[in-house]
Design a protein around this motif. Structure first.
Motif, mmCIF file in Angstrom:
data_model
loop_
_atom_site.group_PDB
_atom_site.id
_atom_site.type_symbol
_atom_site.label_atom_id
_atom_site.label_comp_id
_atom_site.label_asym_id
_atom_site.label_seq_id
_atom_site.Cartn_x
_atom_site.Cartn_y
_atom_site.Cartn_z
ATOM 1 N N ALA A 67 25.340 81.047 65.596
ATOM 2 C CA ALA A 67 26.472 80.304 66.154
ATOM 3 C C ALA A 67 27.785 80.693 65.495
ATOM 4 C CB ALA A 67 26.232 78.803 65.995
ATOM 5 N N GLY A 68 27.733 81.479 64.457
ATOM 6 C CA GLY A 68 28.941 81.887 63.759
ATOM 7 C C GLY A 68 29.516 83.210 64.236
ATOM 8 N N LEU A 69 28.911 83.822 65.229
ATOM 9 C CA LEU A 69 29.385 85.118 65.728
ATOM 10 C C LEU A 69 30.839 85.027 66.185
ATOM 11 C CD1 LEU A 69 28.838 88.069 66.672
ATOM 12 C CD2 LEU A 69 28.172 87.090 68.880
ATOM 13 N N LEU A 70 31.655 85.981 65.748
ATOM 14 C CA LEU A 70 33.049 86.071 66.167
ATOM 15 C C LEU A 70 33.158 87.199 67.192
ATOM 16 C CD1 LEU A 70 35.514 84.419 65.266
ATOM 17 C CD2 LEU A 70 36.189 86.358 63.845
ATOM 18 N N VAL A 71 33.608 86.872 68.380
ATOM 19 C CA VAL A 71 33.674 87.836 69.484
ATOM 20 C C VAL A 71 35.085 88.383 69.580
ATOM 21 C CG1 VAL A 71 33.362 88.167 71.964
ATOM 22 C CG2 VAL A 71 31.840 86.618 70.707
ATOM 23 N N THR A 72 35.238 89.698 69.554
ATOM 24 C CA THR A 72 36.552 90.340 69.633
ATOM 25 C C THR A 72 36.849 90.778 71.062
ATOM 26 O OG1 THR A 72 35.667 92.549 69.206
ATOM 27 C CG2 THR A 72 36.245 91.186 67.280
ATOM 28 N N ALA A 73 38.111 91.136 71.288
ATOM 29 C CA ALA A 73 38.529 91.592 72.619
ATOM 30 C C ALA A 73 37.776 92.859 73.008
ATOM 31 C CB ALA A 73 40.036 91.827 72.637
ATOM 32 N N ASP A 74 37.519 93.741 72.042
ATOM 33 C CA ASP A 74 36.788 94.977 72.339
ATOM 34 C C ASP A 74 35.380 94.680 72.854
ATOM 35 O OD1 ASP A 74 38.855 96.641 71.701
ATOM 36 O OD2 ASP A 74 38.191 97.035 69.646
ATOM 37 N N VAL A 102 30.599 80.033 70.014
ATOM 38 C CA VAL A 102 30.474 78.613 70.374
ATOM 39 C C VAL A 102 31.585 78.212 71.342
ATOM 40 C CG1 VAL A 102 30.747 76.262 69.458
ATOM 41 C CG2 VAL A 102 29.219 77.881 68.320
ATOM 42 N N GLN A 103 32.817 78.648 71.066
ATOM 43 C CA GLN A 103 33.941 78.348 71.957
ATOM 44 C C GLN A 103 33.735 78.955 73.338
ATOM 45 O OE1 GLN A 103 37.158 79.453 68.847
ATOM 46 N NE2 GLN A 103 38.187 78.112 70.312
ATOM 47 N N LEU A 107 29.028 76.066 79.861
ATOM 48 C CA LEU A 107 27.600 76.007 79.566
ATOM 49 C C LEU A 107 27.270 74.915 78.547
ATOM 50 C CD1 LEU A 107 26.743 79.813 79.370
ATOM 51 C CD2 LEU A 107 26.358 78.237 81.276
ATOM 52 N N SER A 108 28.292 74.453 77.824
ATOM 53 C CA SER A 108 28.115 73.341 76.879
ATOM 54 C C SER A 108 29.302 72.404 77.003
ATOM 55 C CB SER A 108 28.009 73.841 75.440
ATOM 56 O OG SER A 108 26.820 74.582 75.238
ATOM 57 N N ASP A 109 29.039 71.106 76.811
ATOM 58 C CA ASP A 109 30.104 70.105 76.907
ATOM 59 C C ASP A 109 31.019 70.126 75.694
ATOM 60 O OD1 ASP A 109 29.127 69.189 79.321
ATOM 61 O OD2 ASP A 109 27.887 67.629 78.417
ATOM 62 N N SER A 110 30.487 70.544 74.557
ATOM 63 C CA SER A 110 31.258 70.483 73.314
ATOM 64 C C SER A 110 30.738 71.532 72.339
ATOM 65 C CB SER A 110 31.125 69.093 72.680
ATOM 66 O OG SER A 110 29.772 68.855 72.311
ATOM 67 N N GLY A 111 31.516 71.765 71.281
ATOM 68 C CA GLY A 111 31.072 72.700 70.254
ATOM 69 C C GLY A 111 29.788 72.229 69.585
ATOM 70 N N LYS A 112 29.663 70.918 69.411
ATOM 71 C CA LYS A 112 28.456 70.365 68.787
ATOM 72 C C LYS A 112 27.232 70.646 69.653
ATOM 73 C CE LYS A 112 26.622 66.022 66.938
ATOM 74 N NZ LYS A 112 26.898 64.567 66.742
ATOM 75 N N ALA A 113 27.399 70.448 70.976
ATOM 76 C CA ALA A 113 26.274 70.700 71.886
ATOM 77 C C ALA A 113 25.921 72.184 71.908
ATOM 78 C CB ALA A 113 26.631 70.221 73.292
ATOM 79 N N ALA A 114 26.938 73.048 71.830
ATOM 80 C CA ALA A 114 26.682 74.496 71.824
ATOM 81 C C ALA A 114 25.920 74.911 70.568
ATOM 82 C CB ALA A 114 28.003 75.249 71.930
ATOM 83 N N LYS A 115 26.329 74.370 69.424
ATOM 84 C CA LYS A 115 25.635 74.704 68.166
ATOM 85 C C LYS A 115 24.182 74.244 68.203
ATOM 86 C CE LYS A 115 29.797 74.633 65.291
ATOM 87 N NZ LYS A 115 30.557 73.894 64.254
ATOM 88 N N ARG A 116 23.957 73.085 68.821
ATOM 89 C CA ARG A 116 22.582 72.600 68.952
ATOM 90 C C ARG A 116 21.763 73.531 69.844
ATOM 91 N NH1 ARG A 116 23.757 67.818 70.112
ATOM 92 N NH2 ARG A 116 23.605 67.884 72.374
ATOM 93 N N LEU A 117 22.414 74.044 70.902
ATOM 94 C CA LEU A 117 21.750 74.985 71.803
ATOM 95 C C LEU A 117 21.307 76.231 71.041
ATOM 96 C CD1 LEU A 117 21.160 75.403 74.926
ATOM 97 C CD2 LEU A 117 23.278 76.717 74.977
#
Length: 421
Positions: A392-399, A358-359, A366-376
């Protein structure tokens, strides 16, 4: 009855759709037909870049110069310290001199693309001028100004202007500082007429009251006839204010919005607006604009590409337009990544143990806010590496970001995210 002007400038802008109102069209036409006229548009330095909403009047100045007249871009180094209250619900935040100067420098980059500021002092012509109203506003003596200028203004009349009246009708505060703005803008017109023989102020329809004030003041103080001309406040065919996009303001400076994103904004024009925007925002002949705008089906998409290329070439250059088109074809037609997609580079320290998807959608614009991203995500409009993604809960790592990750919002908006170091 339709007016048929004699001057080239008025013929061009009426034909292309720029004209909303004019204080005395016949007299202005006569002045334009009798030789070079000087006109100005004012721009307060409230941001480091102009945006697409300003582009209509920048093109108006461009046509003014192309038809043999002399444009002045007046930078509001003085008036920015006050803030234009027109149709605003609250007071603008006050900026310091250093921030104002920095903003003016950023805005000048745009004007240099559309206007020719070269001027031969031996043979003065129609080279554009850039002036800063701080030159005369910063040195005003308050008591002298009240006596010599303020006495020409009726508070009753000022309160009747829609830009002020609408604020008061909503019972929203209007500071004395802001109330002075229209007097200062009127004084700008007087000074430009006195210093440069400027006969015309142009601007958007929301500036009509301020323009009329300047005309009235100049006639009272200098006994000179001058004119005002406004352009329409544009909305798209679906009712949206021109220049607004899902990602926020469409900035004109390349460091605030990439040439690709700018190109894509124009490529996404609706079918119904294509012909109109070709007339307003490009130099293409009117007949060609009308031909392209009348295309239907898949052919109208080629007209939109021409629109995007022409507008992007004016602002960013032909190479940037060519690269943007190539990236768009790679992304949309071949399902690839493209070399020119907007890219967010993150350091490993920015990511830490992981950053939410989401961040990333917010950071990439691509989104104005976290709320808008979650809605997307919940509505099925998000893709990651061209795959539908609803988590929307995916955690993206550096790898996971060692190779660029492609994010998509709908079918038309894309960005890359990569970890550097």
């Amino acid at each position: 009855m339709t007016y048929h002007p004699k001057s080239e400038f008025l013929r061009v802008i009426i034909e292309r759709g720029f004209l909303a109102d004019c204080t005395n069209l016949q007299e202005l036409d006569d002045a334009l037909n009798n030789g070079m006229v000087t006109a100005y548009i004012g721009y307060d330095a409230t941001a480091k870049s102009l945006h697409v909403g300003h582009l209509l009047n920048i093109m108006l100045l461009r046509w003014f110069q192309k038809t043999g007249n002399k444009p002045i871009t007046l930078m509001g180094g003085g008036t920015t310290k006050v803030g234009d209250p027109s149709f605003r619900s609250d007071e603008r935040p006050l900026l310091g001199p250093e921030q104002i100067d920095e903003n003016i420098a950023g805005m000048q980059q745009v004007f240099d693309r559309y206007l020719d500021y070269a001027e031969d002092e031996a043979q003065p012509g129609n080279g554009a001028l850039m002036r800063n109203n701080a030159e005369w506003l910063d040195s005003l003596n308050y008591l002298d100004f009240l006596r010599d200028i303020g006495r020409h203004f009726s508070v009753n009349r000022m309160l009747s202007f829609e830009s002020v009246k609408s604020r008061l009708d909503r019972e929203q505060s209007l500071s004395f500082l802001e109330f002075n703005y229209m007097i200062l803008q009127a004084y700008d017109f007087l000074e430009l007429n006195r210093r440069y023989g400027c006969l015309l102020q142009m601007g958007g329809s929301d500036q009509w009251g301020n323009i009329v004030n300047g005309i009235d003041l100049t006639r009272r103080v200098l006994d000179n006839d001058i004119y005002g001309l406004t352009t329409p406040l544009l909305t798209t065919s679906d009712g949206r204010k021109m220049g607004k996009s899902q990602g926020g303001a469409v900035w004109l400076n390349g460091d605030m919005l990439s040439p690709y994103e700018f190109w894509q904004f124009w490529r996404n024009t609706t079918d119904a607006d294509t012909g109109r925007f070709l007339k307003l925002y490009t130099d293409l002949p009117v007949e060609e604009c009308e031909r392209l705008g009348a295309l239907e089906g898949s052919e109208i998409n080629e007209a939109k590409i021409i629109l995007a290329n022409e507008v992007t070439t004016l602002l960013h250059g032909a190479e940037a337009a060519k690269a943007a088109e190539a990236t768009a074809r790679e992304v949309f037609e071949k399902g690839g990544v493209g070399d020119d997609l907007p890219t967010v580079e993150l350091a490993a320290s920015d990511i830490g143990d992981g950053i939410s998807i989401v961040q990333l959608f917010v950071k990439s614009g691509l989104s104005d806010s976290g709320k808008a991203a979650k809605r997307l995500f919940s509505e099925g409009g998000a893709k990651v590496n061209d795959e539908d993604h609803k988590d929307a809960g995916l955690l993206v790592t550096a790898d996971m970001l060692k190779e660029p990750m492609k994010l998509s919002a709908g079918k038309k908006r894309h960005a890359l995210v990569v970890c550097k170091g």
